[in-house]
Design an enzyme around this catalytic site. Sequence first.
Site, mmCIF file in Angstrom:
data_model
loop_
_atom_site.group_PDB
_atom_site.id
_atom_site.type_symbol
_atom_site.label_atom_id
_atom_site.label_comp_id
_atom_site.label_asym_id
_atom_site.label_seq_id
_atom_site.Cartn_x
_atom_site.Cartn_y
_atom_site.Cartn_z
ATOM 1 N N GLU A 1 -31.892 -2.649 19.553
ATOM 2 C CA GLU A 1 -30.881 -2.070 20.443
ATOM 3 C C GLU A 1 -31.286 -2.099 21.909
ATOM 4 O O GLU A 1 -30.446 -2.239 22.786
ATOM 5 C CB GLU A 1 -30.585 -0.624 20.021
ATOM 6 C CG GLU A 1 -29.833 -0.551 18.699
ATOM 7 C CD GLU A 1 -29.573 0.886 18.265
ATOM 8 O OE1 GLU A 1 -29.282 1.716 19.130
ATOM 9 O OE2 GLU A 1 -29.673 1.152 17.054
ATOM 10 N N ASP B 1 -31.521 0.805 15.035
ATOM 11 C CA ASP B 1 -32.165 2.058 14.619
ATOM 12 C C ASP B 1 -31.774 2.479 13.203
ATOM 13 O O ASP B 1 -30.706 2.140 12.705
ATOM 14 C CB ASP B 1 -31.795 3.187 15.589
ATOM 15 C CG ASP B 1 -32.325 2.925 16.986
ATOM 16 O OD1 ASP B 1 -33.210 2.056 17.125
ATOM 17 O OD2 ASP B 1 -31.844 3.568 17.933
ATOM 18 N N ASP C 1 -30.383 4.976 11.765
ATOM 19 C CA ASP C 1 -29.488 6.130 11.667
ATOM 20 C C ASP C 1 -28.059 5.611 11.561
ATOM 21 O O ASP C 1 -27.839 4.410 11.508
ATOM 22 C CB ASP C 1 -29.681 7.091 12.840
ATOM 23 C CG ASP C 1 -29.434 6.431 14.196
ATOM 24 O OD1 ASP C 1 -28.884 5.311 14.227
ATOM 25 O OD2 ASP C 1 -29.790 7.025 15.223
ATOM 26 N N GLU D 1 -25.504 5.453 13.631
ATOM 27 C CA GLU D 1 -25.039 4.552 14.684
ATOM 28 C C GLU D 1 -25.750 3.203 14.595
ATOM 29 O O GLU D 1 -25.141 2.155 14.790
ATOM 30 C CB GLU D 1 -25.266 5.182 16.061
ATOM 31 C CG GLU D 1 -24.510 6.476 16.311
ATOM 32 C CD GLU D 1 -22.991 6.315 16.313
ATOM 33 O OE1 GLU D 1 -22.498 5.258 16.729
ATOM 34 O OE2 GLU D 1 -22.305 7.264 15.873
ATOM 35 N N TYR E 1 -39.543 6.013 23.296
ATOM 36 C CA TYR E 1 -38.122 6.156 23.559
ATOM 37 C C TYR E 1 -37.727 7.594 23.894
ATOM 38 O O TYR E 1 -38.190 8.537 23.247
ATOM 39 C CB TYR E 1 -37.343 5.683 22.341
ATOM 40 C CG TYR E 1 -35.916 5.401 22.672
ATOM 41 C CD1 TYR E 1 -35.606 4.508 23.681
ATOM 42 C CD2 TYR E 1 -34.888 6.045 22.004
ATOM 43 C CE1 TYR E 1 -34.302 4.264 24.013
ATOM 44 C CE2 TYR E 1 -33.573 5.802 22.322
ATOM 45 C CZ TYR E 1 -33.286 4.914 23.339
ATOM 46 O OH TYR E 1 -31.999 4.677 23.668
ATOM 47 N N ARG F 1 -34.599 9.025 24.029
ATOM 48 C CA ARG F 1 -33.441 9.669 23.396
ATOM 49 C C ARG F 1 -33.731 9.845 21.915
ATOM 50 O O ARG F 1 -33.483 8.955 21.113
ATOM 51 C CB ARG F 1 -32.174 8.836 23.624
ATOM 52 C CG ARG F 1 -31.726 8.853 25.075
ATOM 53 C CD ARG F 1 -30.410 8.147 25.270
ATOM 54 N NE ARG F 1 -30.603 6.716 25.433
ATOM 55 C CZ ARG F 1 -30.642 6.083 26.600
ATOM 56 N NH1 ARG F 1 -30.510 6.743 27.719
ATOM 57 N NH2 ARG F 1 -30.807 4.782 26.648
ATOM 58 N N HIS G 1 -36.263 7.815 15.734
ATOM 59 C CA HIS G 1 -37.373 7.453 16.615
ATOM 60 C C HIS G 1 -38.502 8.456 16.459
ATOM 61 O O HIS G 1 -38.372 9.451 15.772
ATOM 62 C CB HIS G 1 -36.910 7.455 18.076
ATOM 63 C CG HIS G 1 -35.711 6.608 18.319
ATOM 64 N ND1 HIS G 1 -35.793 5.265 18.581
ATOM 65 C CD2 HIS G 1 -34.398 6.904 18.328
ATOM 66 C CE1 HIS G 1 -34.581 4.776 18.742
ATOM 67 N NE2 HIS G 1 -33.706 5.752 18.593
#
Length: 794
Positions: free
Chosen positions: A9, A82, A84, A86, A284, A286, A329
């Site tokens: 991403e 990632d 998850d 999303e 990361y 976020r 993450h």
Amino acid sequence: MIENLVIVESPAKAKTIEKFLGKDFQVKSSFGHIRDLAKKNLGIEIEKNYEPQYIVPEDKKAVVKDLKKAAKEAKIVWLASDEDREGEAIAWHLFKVLELDPKKVKRIVFHEITKEAIQNAIKNPRIIDENLVNAQQARRVLDRLVGFELSPVLWKKVKPSLSAGRVQSVAVKLLVEREREILNFKSESYFKITGHFKTNKNEELKTELSDRIKTSDKTKELVERCIKASYNIINVVKKPGKKSPAAPFTTSTLQQEASRKLGFSVAQTMAIAQKLYESGKITYMRTDSVNLSSMAIGAAKNVILNEFGEKYLKTRNFKTKSKGAQEAHEAIRPTFMDQQNVSGTDREQRLYDLIWKRTIASQMSEAELEKTTITIDISNDEHNFIATGEVLKFDGFLKVYIESTDDESEEETKGLLPAVNKGENLKYDSIVAIERFTYSPPRYTEASLVKKLEELGIGRPSTYAPTISTIQNRGYVIKEDRPGRDRNYVTFVLEKGQIKESKKKEITGAEKNKLFPNDIGMVVTDFLTDNFNEILNYNFTASVEEEFDQIANGNLIWSKMIDKFYKPFHKNVENTLETSSRSVGERILGEDPNTGKPVTAKIGPYGPMVQIGTKEDDDKPRFASLQRGQLLETITLEEALELFKLPRDLGQYEDKKVVVSIGRFGPYIRHDSKFVSLKKEDSPYKIELDRAIELIEEKREKDRSKTIKIFEEDNDMQLLNGRWGPYIAYKKKNYRIPKGTKAEELTFKQCLEIIKGNSKTEKTKKTSTKNTVAKKTTAKKSGTKKSGIKKKTS
DNA sequence: CAGTGAGCGAGCTTCCGCTTGACTT
């Protein structure tokens, strides 16, 4: 040709991973989502079972084109977004948009960026989890439906361009409810009594009375009794205690600590963290995970052993407490734990320092304390005096990092107490009773609001900062300082058998960088809670999240879940459009004593206002805008009538009129067609001519000292003192002076050169003015009302 | 910069989450 294409991403992540994977792998980035619902209309075909209408947004077309080309050339495409909801959706969209051959696609995941983790992922590919993708689609569709059906209701019933959504509307509601709690709070006074004693060895002992005393009379009584009392130590208790370090940073805790310790706004924190991430200094930024990779813990261990020794080491794993955490993450930590400092701007260094300390401290030993409590009997009263002390026996993690709190009523730092024995008699030095007041709950800061949202499971690490911006941009909320007000309090001081009573003054309730709801925020919140209570409910997100989980587990069909929500919701939208009246927060304040006409307050086309009379009257109603800090729901008739007293004619000065009024930039005096702002302490309603003249003269003096130099060569060339220091003014344009040059020493030639040098930036300026002109015209098309409001709120 | 508040009713606004730039002050 490279055989393997890996898509992640983030471009920064791509760069690091490429190093781990070697020559056979090319790593590219999707820059987040590559597709979204179409913007026009709903982007959802309701009749076709809520089929989403996806499009590739304009700014993503280049990315898609590039990825498509690379995918065509590769033998295997590894979708490494990632782990998850999303991320799974991103992988699926990539699969669809890039038109990948299922035989050459592999989905891999890793949640720490280490060589080992990535090689391990490559060894264990899987296929795209369609259930998880469907859970994301449900989330996306639900948010769109709520946002795009609710907002237009507000345009019609409250004001154009407003917005509502699952996250932002709840954020505003939190602020509105808290504000009302504060407005309705009745502060009660009580007396806090401290006793200062001397021990046998003449050491000082500070104590506090075991209870608060409610009334002044009872306090006086007690202090009087203290004159004749004897004081006897009846108990000395020592108790060991421990303090543990906080977990490593998540986005939310980083925002909170950076706000408290460094004074950063949440947006600033994220921008600075982004820079640190892009330059490879931190992981990361976020994330909702407090987890550290085993490699990171190992590195922290080495640092602690080297710097502090084995006694300070205690490695541990933390578990997330927040609802709905997806933990794709690691926690936010330094990439290289042994780097205690980094290069970069001052702010980058300070944020990095915070992250480094927090991470290291999380793997250090507990601090060991000893708490001592000494109880002192008052011979002629039932109360006791208590002394508490806290001694650090072993500092442990506190050597590196101390977490701060939002608590404003900070306890005084407790130190070591003098050695005393049970049964010892003490003599007082002084007994001090001071009137104190109970506190209302505090107003939210940006960071404490984020904390609250996270607790409720509302919003995600990537949206906290944008949500906070949105609610401010819409005018629902304003972040500002507010001055406190005076408050009187009483003290009684007993010294050498004498009691002195005195009345004192203090300032209370001053606020710095707090979020205040505006009238429009309150009106919208009331409107939405009245009509769409389900969505404004603090549990709404939690309950839909449960259903998303069921979809992800394959136990619920996503379109059915949406249908069950949408049918009644949509009916409610239509019903509200039809039946509910416009909502402008109107209140009738009373009657104007001069005319007998009604005085009302409401949101007008130019913001909150008060009004005398009605449209139906023969003569036009009179209008006045509310002042900063005034609210529709609390303004009184008296305050409203005050607002109509401007502009005020103060008299004449130098044969010219002096008029005081309030404009866009606050209260001002107009004299000789010049404007002078009032000072904070001046009220436009009370100011007299003398003071006004004083201010006018002050302004003149300031204007005089404004000029540093006017060049003889050309009178248009001037060196002036401005708000941000000296600058060059030339032909109605201003130019910055380069850092390090002394303004007074500049020659005419040098000034010309500076102007020439700046003319490069001039070009961009021109295009920008064009832009603003363009924006203005579109704003006009969309109605002058909008620009009028913006001026008020900005 | 320093006053406004009406009106035919055009055509616009808006969500949440995932990512970075390309902009200005």
